[in-house]
Design a protein around this motif. Structure first.
Motif, PDB file in Angstrom:
ATOM      1  N   SER A 248       3.594   2.954   3.994  1.00  0.00           N
ATOM      2  CA  SER A 248       3.689   1.512   3.778  1.00  0.00           C
ATOM      3  C   SER A 248       2.764   1.075   2.653  1.00  0.00           C
ATOM      4  O   SER A 248       1.805   1.770   2.294  1.00  0.00           O
ATOM      5  CB  SER A 248       3.313   0.765   5.056  1.00  0.00           C
ATOM      6  N   ALA A 249       3.038  -0.099   2.112  1.00  0.00           N
ATOM      7  CA  ALA A 249       2.166  -0.656   1.083  1.00  0.00           C
ATOM      8  C   ALA A 249       0.753  -0.818   1.609  1.00  0.00           C
ATOM      9  O   ALA A 249      -0.226  -0.596   0.882  1.00  0.00           O
ATOM     10  CB  ALA A 249       2.729  -1.985   0.596  1.00  0.00           C
ATOM     11  N   THR A 250       0.630  -1.177   2.866  1.00  0.00           N
ATOM     12  CA  THR A 250      -0.700  -1.319   3.466  1.00  0.00           C
ATOM     13  C   THR A 250      -1.440   0.003   3.473  1.00  0.00           C
ATOM     14  O   THR A 250      -2.636   0.079   3.140  1.00  0.00           O
ATOM     15  CB  THR A 250      -0.581  -1.869   4.899  1.00  0.00           C
ATOM     16  N   ARG A 292      12.490  -3.680  -2.578  1.00  0.00           N
ATOM     17  CA  ARG A 292      11.330  -4.381  -2.013  1.00  0.00           C
ATOM     18  C   ARG A 292      10.199  -3.383  -1.724  1.00  0.00           C
ATOM     19  O   ARG A 292       9.027  -3.690  -1.960  1.00  0.00           O
ATOM     20  CB  ARG A 292      11.718  -5.123  -0.748  1.00  0.00           C
ATOM     21  N   TYR A 293      10.551  -2.218  -1.198  1.00  0.00           N
ATOM     22  CA  TYR A 293       9.535  -1.203  -0.917  1.00  0.00           C
ATOM     23  C   TYR A 293       8.802  -0.822  -2.204  1.00  0.00           C
ATOM     24  O   TYR A 293       7.566  -0.751  -2.235  1.00  0.00           O
ATOM     25  CB  TYR A 293      10.174   0.036  -0.293  1.00  0.00           C
ATOM     26  N   SER A 295       8.505  -2.540  -4.985  1.00  0.00           N
ATOM     27  CA  SER A 295       7.722  -3.680  -5.460  1.00  0.00           C
ATOM     28  C   SER A 295       6.439  -3.845  -4.655  1.00  0.00           C
ATOM     29  O   SER A 295       5.361  -4.081  -5.211  1.00  0.00           O
ATOM     30  CB  SER A 295       8.562  -4.951  -5.391  1.00  0.00           C
ATOM     31  N   ASP A 296       6.543  -3.709  -3.334  1.00  0.00           N
ATOM     32  CA  ASP A 296       5.360  -3.855  -2.483  1.00  0.00           C
ATOM     33  C   ASP A 296       4.332  -2.759  -2.783  1.00  0.00           C
ATOM     34  O   ASP A 296       3.122  -3.012  -2.775  1.00  0.00           O
ATOM     35  CB  ASP A 296       5.760  -3.802  -1.008  1.00  0.00           C
ATOM     36  N   GLN A 297       4.820  -1.541  -3.038  1.00  0.00           N
ATOM     37  CA  GLN A 297       3.883  -0.473  -3.360  1.00  0.00           C
ATOM     38  C   GLN A 297       3.156  -0.762  -4.668  1.00  0.00           C
ATOM     39  O   GLN A 297       1.944  -0.561  -4.775  1.00  0.00           O
ATOM     40  CB  GLN A 297       4.599   0.870  -3.449  1.00  0.00           C
ATOM     41  N   GLU A 299       2.465  -3.624  -6.004  1.00  0.00           N
ATOM     42  CA  GLU A 299       1.474  -4.678  -5.795  1.00  0.00           C
ATOM     43  C   GLU A 299       0.253  -4.147  -5.054  1.00  0.00           C
ATOM     44  O   GLU A 299      -0.882  -4.567  -5.317  1.00  0.00           O
ATOM     45  CB  GLU A 299       2.096  -5.848  -5.033  1.00  0.00           C
ATOM     46  N   ALA A 300       0.454  -3.214  -4.121  1.00  0.00           N
ATOM     47  CA  ALA A 300      -0.670  -2.616  -3.406  1.00  0.00           C
ATOM     48  C   ALA A 300      -1.562  -1.828  -4.357  1.00  0.00           C
ATOM     49  O   ALA A 300      -2.798  -1.894  -4.275  1.00  0.00           O
ATOM     50  CB  ALA A 300      -0.156  -1.709  -2.287  1.00  0.00           C
TER      51      ALA A 300
END
Length: 348
Positions: A248-250, A292-293, A295-297, A299-300
């Motif tokens: 996950s991005a988190t 989306r996955y 993009s989120d990565q 940004e992380a």
């Protein structure tokens, strides 16, 4: 620490080892494996040599280490290929004989869990090659991706600079290796999207370190094959990419945050972030969720880098790692990241 040296290259007609330092998946999925062996013979003119654990699921770390030692010690073997990755190669590291491998340097090709062995080689003074496992890249259905083929051929047989280029077409959707129909045609690809540059105002030339992010995290937790004097990485080029486990991005942020807290991120002058794999047989994301996955990565990664290494040059979506094509990157070797010209050149 001694700067790694490039080992001698093989020539067509030479024997090359095929080992399974992580998982014996060739025994479960012979179709991509046999196809990869055939391409080594017919496309590259090399003769693959297998070892006792190459096709054995459940082999012990000691048995896998014995295969690695045999491959490096044999003077008739001129390069070593990993069949595929896995998830427990870190347990093999304690059994490896550093002096044996240092005394018999050979080009090693592998990625994913083979980040372990690549880091070991770097610390042993040997440049390795991140990429080109037998089952995934050489065993690609239909044909090898032309950019993978060109990059691997250059890394195998030539020395000197090689310019990486964004994928013209790429993919991260797989098909079932157990189904013979998978190998009747090439996989579907989509148009390339190019690279995205951050802080591109300078030219950086340095040695690489990193690999699959999940494996790097495990190495850090176990304190294996990490330089205790972090100045070893000053001015270098950090390689990071994520696997089909799709963290996950988190999780990506937290791993990078921990690297930042350790003082690692600020040591590197550039980060090459591999194009993330956004689809797997276990998680077949539709296109919108896959985008989306990714993009989120991104940004992380940016969030962590802005905090711990805000001036680092970053290039996103470089085509190495778990997507296709897979460009070969020298591990411990030299990479030139030319921000103003938007060019990346590796030295093979």
């Amino acid at each position: 620490m001694t700067s790694p040296a490039y080992p001698p290259k093989p020539s067509p007609g030479d024997r090359v080892a095929v080992v399974s330092p992580s998982s014996g998946l060739p025994g479960l999925f012979p179709l991509p494996y046999e196809l990869g062996l055939e391409r080594l013979r017919k496309q590259y003119g090399l003769e693959p040599v297998e070892y006792p654990a190459t096709r054995t699921m459940g082999s012990t770390p000691r048995e896998r280490a014995d295969d690695i030692h045999a491959a490096f010690a044999d003077p008739g073997v001129k390069a070593v290929f990993a069949s595929i990755g896995g998830d427990d190669q870190i347990t093999v590291l304690p059994y490896l004989d550093r002096e044996l491998i240092r005394a018999n340097p050979k080009p090693f090709f592998g990625m994913s869990d083979n980040t372990n062995l690549l880091a070991f080689l770097r610390n042993s003074g040997v440049v390795g090659y991140h990429g080109a496992s037998v089952m995934c890249e050489l065993g690609r259905p239909g044909a090898m991706h032309p950019q993978t083929d060109e990059s691997l051929r250059a890394a195998l047989f030539t020395s000197g600079p090689y310019e990486l280029r964004p994928a013209r077409r790429w993919r991260d959707v797989d098909r079932d290796w157990a189904d013979p129909a998978t190998f009747d045609a090439e996989p579907e690809t989509r148009p390339g999207t190019g690279w995205t540059w951050v802080n591109p105002g300078r030219v950086i030339e340095g040695r690489t370190w990193g690999g699959c992010l999940e494996i790097v995290a495990w190495l850090l937790m176990a304190d294996r094959e990490i330089a205790h004097d972090l100045s070893e990485y000053d001015g270098g080029v950090l390689l990071l990419e994520t696997s089909e486990d799709m963290p996950s991005a988190t999780e990506v942020f937290r791993t990078l945050r921990s690297m930042g807290e350790r003082g690692l991120l600020r040591r590197f002058s550039a980060l090459l972030m591999g194009r993330p794999k956004t689809w797997s047989l276990e998680r077949p994301n539709p296109p919108r969720e896959a985008a989306r996955y990714a993009s989120d990565q991104r940004e992380a990664v940016l969030r962590a880098m802005r905090t711990y290494a805000p001036d680092t040059t970053i290039v996103f979506d470089v085509d190495y790692g778990h997507t296709d094509p897979q460009l070969v990157i020298p591990y411990g070797g030299t990479v030139r990241v030319d921000g103003p010209a938007r060019r990346i050149t590796v030295t093979y």
